[in-house]
Design an enzyme around this catalytic site. Sequence first.
Site, short mmCIF file in Angstrom:
data_model
loop_
_atom_site.label_atom_id
_atom_site.label_comp_id
_atom_site.label_asym_id
_atom_site.label_seq_id
_atom_site.Cartn_x
_atom_site.Cartn_y
_atom_site.Cartn_z
N SER A 86 -1.83 -47.21 5.24
CA SER A 86 -1.83 -47.87 3.93
C SER A 86 -0.40 -48.13 3.46
O SER A 86 0.00 -47.75 2.36
CB SER A 86 -2.61 -47.03 2.91
OG SER A 86 -2.03 -45.76 2.75
N TYR A 99 -1.21 -57.92 -1.53
CA TYR A 99 -1.03 -56.96 -0.43
C TYR A 99 -1.00 -55.53 -0.95
O TYR A 99 -1.71 -54.65 -0.44
CB TYR A 99 0.26 -57.28 0.32
CG TYR A 99 0.53 -56.39 1.50
CD1 TYR A 99 -0.13 -56.58 2.70
CD2 TYR A 99 1.44 -55.34 1.41
CE1 TYR A 99 0.11 -55.77 3.79
CE2 TYR A 99 1.69 -54.51 2.50
CZ TYR A 99 1.02 -54.73 3.69
OH TYR A 99 1.26 -53.92 4.76
#
Length: 152
Positions: A86, A99
């Site tokens: 992540s 994003y």
Amino acid sequence: MDKAIAEFGKIDILVNNLGRSEPKADRPPGKKDGMYSELYPNFDTLLTLDEWHEQIDINVTTTFLVTRAVGPHMIKQGKGKVIIYSNQSTKAMIFHLAYGSAKAALNMFTRSLALEWARHNINVNAIGSGLAYTDLGRPYVDNEKLKDTPCA
């Protein structure tokens, strides 16, 4: 998944490491802001709804689908490890609204899945290392002007 199971007999670990981002402003195009318009070619292009969905699909939906496909195999064997990358999920970067939001969603996905699959002896963790020195990240890491770019 079936091919991997057929060849190796089991799946011990899944590494979800994917993503792609094209910096876009989430404000009306117009005023040039000096350094940012130089660093980001699409600075004056507004983030579209399709681009928003693309970031969610690439980063979140794909992780969900691949993890869901592996899950039954790991549950059946009574163990496994899922790692979810992540990157940039806790540190906001300018022009990375879609994003960053997608990667932050992966953190909650990881936490929820960890709780659900712990009873099956499946460990689920996220790694959020920051900007990676890859072909996509290298132009940002190597750019001297970005060293002064604000992050939150």
